[in-house]
Design an enzyme around this catalytic site. Structure first.
Site, PDB file in Angstrom:
ATOM      1  N   GLU A  98       0.584  -1.182  -0.367  1.00 42.79           N
ATOM      2  CA  GLU A  98       0.081   0.139  -0.391  1.00 42.79           C
ATOM      3  C   GLU A  98       1.049   1.258  -0.085  1.00 42.79           C
ATOM      4  OE1 GLU A  98      -3.147   1.603  -0.612  1.00 42.79           O
ATOM      5  OE2 GLU A  98      -4.247   0.453   0.559  1.00 42.79           O
ATOM      6  N   ASP A  99      -0.059   2.205  -0.023  1.00 44.93           N
ATOM      7  CA  ASP A  99       0.895   3.779  -0.212  1.00 44.93           C
ATOM      8  C   ASP A  99       0.705   4.193   1.136  1.00 44.93           C
ATOM      9  OD1 ASP A  99      -1.517   3.362  -2.154  1.00 44.93           O
ATOM     10  OD2 ASP A  99      -1.515   5.459  -1.764  1.00 44.93           O
ATOM     11  N   ASP A 102      -4.432   5.129   6.252  1.00 44.04           N
ATOM     12  CA  ASP A 102      -5.168   6.006   7.334  1.00 44.04           C
ATOM     13  C   ASP A 102      -6.031   5.950   7.571  1.00 44.04           C
ATOM     14  OD1 ASP A 102      -6.442   8.333   7.210  1.00 44.04           O
ATOM     15  OD2 ASP A 102      -5.741   9.746   5.040  1.00 44.04           O
TER      16      ASP A 102
END
Ligand code: PRP
Ligand code: MN
Ligand code: MG
Length: 180
Positions: A98-99, A102
């Site tokens: 994943e980037d 959040d």
């Protein structure tokens, strides 16, 4: 495009170093295994290229496309599975790339999906971990950088599907998304 950035947080070099660090750790942790690397589009495409080149193991690579932000600055709280994989994950050791983690909702969705399909193990390697954004309790296993609770773009991360091609991660100026 660069004018829309308030502050650069992580440049190309530091991201590359993070990829090296994580790739080395993954190589050690998965020694003797053949993990399935699952890249989460669109955001993770650049980070995926960096990390897989640092993993010195036989790996399979798959891409899954999910969406929750729909280009905006906050999660819709609903995850849409846009493009699924065709590979059978039963019995596989899956490493999700994943980037950013959040709210944690995208990751929860993916982990549940993979667990339902019988994955043997599921770990997550994320470029950014925004712990201050969590709505549900979930942790990444490998983290490039902790990031503060600001809306960031670049290096795969978007606002309105733009800025993904910035070679760094930076904070987007608030004026860019408050005027829309
Ligand atoms: C973003 C980001 C993560 C996810 C993290 O994807 O790339 O995949 O949201 O957010 P969360 O922890 O709050 O769920 P997005 O939905 O913007 O799709 P994209 O990757 O195609 O930009
Ligand atoms: Mn994403
Ligand atoms: Mg996005």
């Amino acid at each position: 495009m660069n004018n829309d950035i308030e502050e650069i947080l992580f440049d190309r070099d530091s991201i590359h170093q993070a990829a090296q660090r994580l790739g080395k750790q993954i190589t050690e942790d998965y020694a003797g295994k053949r993990p399935l690397v699952l890249s989460v589009l669109k955001g993770a495409y650049l980070w995926t290229g960096d990390v897989i080149r640092e993993i010195e193991l036989y790996v399979n690579l798959e891409f899954i496309k999910i969406s929750s932000y729909h280009g905006g600055v906050s999660s819709s709280n609903e995850i849409e599975l846009v493009t699924d994989i065709r590979t059978d994950v039963a019995g596989r050791d899956v490493i999700i790339l994943e980037d950013i983690v959040d709210t944690g909702q995208s990751l929860r969705f993916l982990k549940d999906l993979l667990a339902d399909r019988g994955a043997n193990s599921i770990r997550v390697a994320t470029l950014l971990d925004k712990k201050g954004g969590r709505k549900i309790e979930i942790d990444a296993d490998y983290v490039g950088f902790d990031v503060r609770n600001e809306f960031v773009v670049g290096y795969g991360l978007d606002y309105k599907d733009l800025y993904r091609n910035l070679p760094y991660v930076g904070i987007l100026k608030k004026s860019i998304y408050t005027k829309d």
